[in-house]
Write a protein that holds these residues in place. Structure first.
Motif, PDB file in Angstrom:
ATOM      1  N   SER A 130     -14.914  -3.879  -1.376  1.00  0.00           N
ATOM      2  CA  SER A 130     -14.062  -5.013  -1.709  1.00  0.00           C
ATOM      3  C   SER A 130     -12.887  -5.075  -0.739  1.00  0.00           C
ATOM      4  O   SER A 130     -12.256  -4.056  -0.456  1.00  0.00           O
ATOM      5  N   ILE A 131     -12.617  -6.261  -0.241  1.00  0.00           N
ATOM      6  CA  ILE A 131     -11.456  -6.481   0.612  1.00  0.00           C
ATOM      7  C   ILE A 131     -10.238  -6.666  -0.297  1.00  0.00           C
ATOM      8  O   ILE A 131     -10.274  -7.436  -1.253  1.00  0.00           O
ATOM      9  N   VAL A 132      -9.164  -5.954  -0.004  1.00  0.00           N
ATOM     10  CA  VAL A 132      -7.933  -6.062  -0.790  1.00  0.00           C
ATOM     11  C   VAL A 132      -7.128  -7.246  -0.265  1.00  0.00           C
ATOM     12  O   VAL A 132      -6.850  -7.346   0.929  1.00  0.00           O
ATOM     13  N   THR A 133      -6.784  -8.143  -1.176  1.00  0.00           N
ATOM     14  CA  THR A 133      -5.955  -9.306  -0.842  1.00  0.00           C
ATOM     15  C   THR A 133      -4.777  -9.354  -1.801  1.00  0.00           C
ATOM     16  O   THR A 133      -4.755  -8.621  -2.801  1.00  0.00           O
ATOM     17  N   PHE A 148     -12.430   0.220  -0.478  1.00  0.00           N
ATOM     18  CA  PHE A 148     -11.471  -0.870  -0.358  1.00  0.00           C
ATOM     19  C   PHE A 148     -11.181  -1.065   1.114  1.00  0.00           C
ATOM     20  O   PHE A 148     -10.869  -0.113   1.830  1.00  0.00           O
ATOM     21  N   GLY A 149     -11.307  -2.303   1.564  1.00  0.00           N
ATOM     22  CA  GLY A 149     -11.106  -2.611   2.966  1.00  0.00           C
ATOM     23  C   GLY A 149      -9.927  -3.523   3.196  1.00  0.00           C
ATOM     24  O   GLY A 149      -9.441  -4.205   2.292  1.00  0.00           O
ATOM     25  N   GLU A 150      -9.487  -3.519   4.430  1.00  0.00           N
ATOM     26  CA  GLU A 150      -8.388  -4.371   4.880  1.00  0.00           C
ATOM     27  C   GLU A 150      -8.999  -5.585   5.564  1.00  0.00           C
ATOM     28  O   GLU A 150      -9.941  -5.455   6.344  1.00  0.00           O
ATOM     29  N   PHE A 151      -8.480  -6.751   5.281  1.00  0.00           N
ATOM     30  CA  PHE A 151      -8.968  -7.984   5.891  1.00  0.00           C
ATOM     31  C   PHE A 151      -8.872  -7.903   7.409  1.00  0.00           C
ATOM     32  O   PHE A 151      -7.883  -7.429   7.962  1.00  0.00           O
ATOM     33  N   SER A 152      -9.916  -8.356   8.078  1.00  0.00           N
ATOM     34  CA  SER A 152      -9.948  -8.363   9.538  1.00  0.00           C
ATOM     35  C   SER A 152     -10.128  -9.790  10.033  1.00  0.00           C
ATOM     36  O   SER A 152     -11.045 -10.484   9.600  1.00  0.00           O
ATOM     37  N   THR A 163       4.562  -5.031   2.917  1.00  0.00           N
ATOM     38  CA  THR A 163       4.912  -4.514   1.590  1.00  0.00           C
ATOM     39  C   THR A 163       3.671  -4.389   0.712  1.00  0.00           C
ATOM     40  O   THR A 163       3.493  -3.379   0.020  1.00  0.00           O
ATOM     41  N   GLU A 164       2.803  -5.404   0.747  1.00  0.00           N
ATOM     42  CA  GLU A 164       1.568  -5.359  -0.046  1.00  0.00           C
ATOM     43  C   GLU A 164       0.627  -4.268   0.458  1.00  0.00           C
ATOM     44  O   GLU A 164      -0.053  -3.617  -0.340  1.00  0.00           O
ATOM     45  N   GLU A 165       0.595  -4.060   1.756  1.00  0.00           N
ATOM     46  CA  GLU A 165      -0.256  -3.013   2.322  1.00  0.00           C
ATOM     47  C   GLU A 165       0.188  -1.627   1.830  1.00  0.00           C
ATOM     48  O   GLU A 165      -0.637  -0.802   1.454  1.00  0.00           O
ATOM     49  N   ASN A 219      -1.997   0.888  -0.590  1.00  0.00           N
ATOM     50  CA  ASN A 219      -2.218   2.307  -0.295  1.00  0.00           C
ATOM     51  C   ASN A 219      -1.804   3.184  -1.473  1.00  0.00           C
ATOM     52  O   ASN A 219      -2.511   4.130  -1.826  1.00  0.00           O
ATOM     53  N   ASP A 220      -0.659   2.873  -2.073  1.00  0.00           N
ATOM     54  CA  ASP A 220      -0.175   3.640  -3.221  1.00  0.00           C
ATOM     55  C   ASP A 220      -1.127   3.521  -4.414  1.00  0.00           C
ATOM     56  O   ASP A 220      -1.437   4.512  -5.073  1.00  0.00           O
ATOM     57  N   ILE A 221      -1.581   2.298  -4.685  1.00  0.00           N
ATOM     58  CA  ILE A 221      -2.491   2.069  -5.810  1.00  0.00           C
ATOM     59  C   ILE A 221      -3.804   2.811  -5.588  1.00  0.00           C
ATOM     60  O   ILE A 221      -4.295   3.515  -6.478  1.00  0.00           O
ATOM     61  N   ILE A 222      -4.379   2.667  -4.397  1.00  0.00           N
ATOM     62  CA  ILE A 222      -5.661   3.312  -4.110  1.00  0.00           C
ATOM     63  C   ILE A 222      -5.527   4.831  -4.193  1.00  0.00           C
ATOM     64  O   ILE A 222      -6.389   5.509  -4.760  1.00  0.00           O
ATOM     65  N   HIS A 223      -4.439   5.365  -3.675  1.00  0.00           N
ATOM     66  CA  HIS A 223      -4.219   6.817  -3.743  1.00  0.00           C
ATOM     67  C   HIS A 223      -4.164   7.282  -5.205  1.00  0.00           C
ATOM     68  O   HIS A 223      -4.788   8.292  -5.572  1.00  0.00           O
ATOM     69  N   SER A 224      -3.441   6.549  -6.035  1.00  0.00           N
ATOM     70  CA  SER A 224      -3.334   6.956  -7.448  1.00  0.00           C
ATOM     71  C   SER A 224      -4.679   6.806  -8.162  1.00  0.00           C
ATOM     72  O   SER A 224      -5.022   7.630  -9.015  1.00  0.00           O
ATOM     73  N   LEU A 225      -5.470   5.788  -7.793  1.00  0.00           N
ATOM     74  CA  LEU A 225      -6.793   5.619  -8.398  1.00  0.00           C
ATOM     75  C   LEU A 225      -7.737   6.751  -7.988  1.00  0.00           C
ATOM     76  O   LEU A 225      -8.551   7.205  -8.798  1.00  0.00           O
ATOM     77  N   ARG A 226      -7.624   7.201  -6.740  1.00  0.00           N
ATOM     78  CA  ARG A 226      -8.449   8.324  -6.276  1.00  0.00           C
ATOM     79  C   ARG A 226      -8.208   9.560  -7.130  1.00  0.00           C
ATOM     80  O   ARG A 226      -9.133  10.264  -7.504  1.00  0.00           O
ATOM     81  N   ILE A 227      -6.954   9.810  -7.429  1.00  0.00           N
ATOM     82  CA  ILE A 227      -6.598  10.975  -8.246  1.00  0.00           C
ATOM     83  C   ILE A 227      -7.062  10.783  -9.688  1.00  0.00           C
ATOM     84  O   ILE A 227      -7.701  11.656 -10.272  1.00  0.00           O
TER      85      ILE A 227
END
Length: 124
Positions: free
Chosen positions: A27-30, A54-58, A75-77, A81-89
């Motif tokens: 999924s691309i994060v927007t 999770f991917g970054e739009f190109s 700021t959203e990026e 990163n913070d959200i994905i890191h916390s979800l990984r844990i």
């Protein structure tokens, strides 16, 4: 938008997981889905998916002509990163969660049949 695309995608994922085929969702994060990433992880776990990326739009390939609204602000990026890191844990024992930082550290394989490097959305 393709009619019933979500339903069709869910049915396809169910077919894969019910037949014990390793399944990855990308999924691309927007800015529109940034706050729904955990819900997507929960759906993936419920469906028995092995991995979610999770991917970054190109702004290349099919993304070249899409509007700027697809791009995350700095700021959203950082927030993503913070959200994905916390979800990984939080879900480390349930599903593999990967993001664009993983792609930067993993060697991409050249796709000689189509030209360019392969990615979740096509070839770069």
């Amino acid at each position: 938008m393709i009619p019933r695309s979500f339903e069709k995608t869910i049915n396809g994922i169910k077919l894969l997981t019910e037949n014990n085929i390793y399944t990855t969702i990308t999924s691309i994060v927007t800015s529109e889905n940034l706050m729904d990433l955990e819900n997507l992880v929960k759906i993936a776990i419920e469906l028995g998916v092995n991995e979610i990326k999770f991917g970054e739009f190109s702004r290349s390939g099919r993304g070249a002509n899409l509007s700027k609204s697809w791009e995350l602000s700095k700021t959203e990026e950082i927030k993503a990163n913070d959200i994905i890191h916390s979800l990984r844990i939080k879900y480390q024992n349930s599903i593999i969660i990967a993001d664009w930082e993983d792609d930067k550290t993993t060697e991409k394989m050249m796709d000689y049949n189509h030209g360019g490097f392969s990615c979740g959305a096509g070839n770069l």
